[in-house]
Design a protein around this motif. Structure first.
Motif, short mmCIF file in Angstrom:
data_model
loop_
_atom_site.label_atom_id
_atom_site.label_comp_id
_atom_site.label_asym_id
_atom_site.label_seq_id
_atom_site.Cartn_x
_atom_site.Cartn_y
_atom_site.Cartn_z
N ARG A 243 0.84 -1.21 0.00
CA ARG A 243 0.00 0.00 0.00
C ARG A 243 0.86 1.25 0.00
N GLN A 244 1.93 1.27 0.81
CA GLN A 244 2.83 2.43 0.84
C GLN A 244 3.44 2.66 -0.54
N LYS A 245 3.86 1.57 -1.16
CA LYS A 245 4.48 1.67 -2.49
C LYS A 245 3.49 2.24 -3.51
N GLN A 246 2.26 1.80 -3.47
CA GLN A 246 1.24 2.30 -4.39
C GLN A 246 0.99 3.79 -4.18
N VAL A 247 0.93 4.21 -2.93
CA VAL A 247 0.72 5.63 -2.62
C VAL A 247 1.88 6.47 -3.14
N LEU A 248 3.10 6.00 -2.92
CA LEU A 248 4.28 6.73 -3.41
C LEU A 248 4.32 6.79 -4.93
N GLU A 249 4.01 5.70 -5.59
CA GLU A 249 4.00 5.68 -7.06
C GLU A 249 2.95 6.64 -7.60
N LEU A 250 1.77 6.65 -7.00
CA LEU A 250 0.70 7.55 -7.43
C LEU A 250 1.10 9.01 -7.22
N LEU B 60 9.90 8.03 -11.61
CA LEU B 60 10.24 7.23 -10.43
C LEU B 60 11.27 6.18 -10.81
N ALA B 61 12.43 6.26 -10.18
CA ALA B 61 13.52 5.33 -10.47
C ALA B 61 13.37 4.06 -9.66
N ALA B 62 12.97 4.18 -8.41
CA ALA B 62 12.92 3.00 -7.55
C ALA B 62 12.07 3.28 -6.33
N VAL B 63 11.54 2.22 -5.78
CA VAL B 63 10.87 2.27 -4.48
C VAL B 63 11.51 1.15 -3.68
N GLY B 64 11.88 1.43 -2.43
CA GLY B 64 12.50 0.42 -1.58
C GLY B 64 11.65 -0.82 -1.47
N ARG B 65 12.23 -1.89 -0.98
CA ARG B 65 11.47 -3.13 -0.85
C ARG B 65 11.46 -3.61 0.59
#
Length: 88
Positions: free
Chosen positions: A65-72, A81-86
């Protein structure tokens, strides 16, 4: 521009830039007049790195959910967007 204030002032002192002073004494630069200054140090497009994390593997759904919010959010800002942590 991705450079320090001291660099802008140095460019101004050397004649590469011209600033306008506000009534409060702040420098303002017209971006249309500084095209080409310092561009060799900076790529045409910048990428954004977003950071998300959770405390444990049990919270993987929270991470998704955090990743989706950041991507949006990045997409709404027009950022690449280059990357989102995992998750750990």
């Amino acid at each position: 521009m991705g450079v320090a204030q001291i660099t802008l002032r140095r460019w101004e002192a050397s004649g590469r830039l011209v600033s306008e002073l506000t009534a409060a004494g702040h420098r303002r630069y017209d971006l249309s007049k500084i095209t080409g200054v310092g561009t060799s140090r900076r790529p045409d497009r910048q990428s954004t790195v977003a950071y998300a994390r959770v405390s444990s593997a049990d919270q993987k759904a929270d991470f998704v959910r955090q990743k989706q919010v950041l991507e949006l959010y990045c997409a709404q800002q027009g950022w690449t967007l280059a990357a989102v942590g995992r998750p750990r």
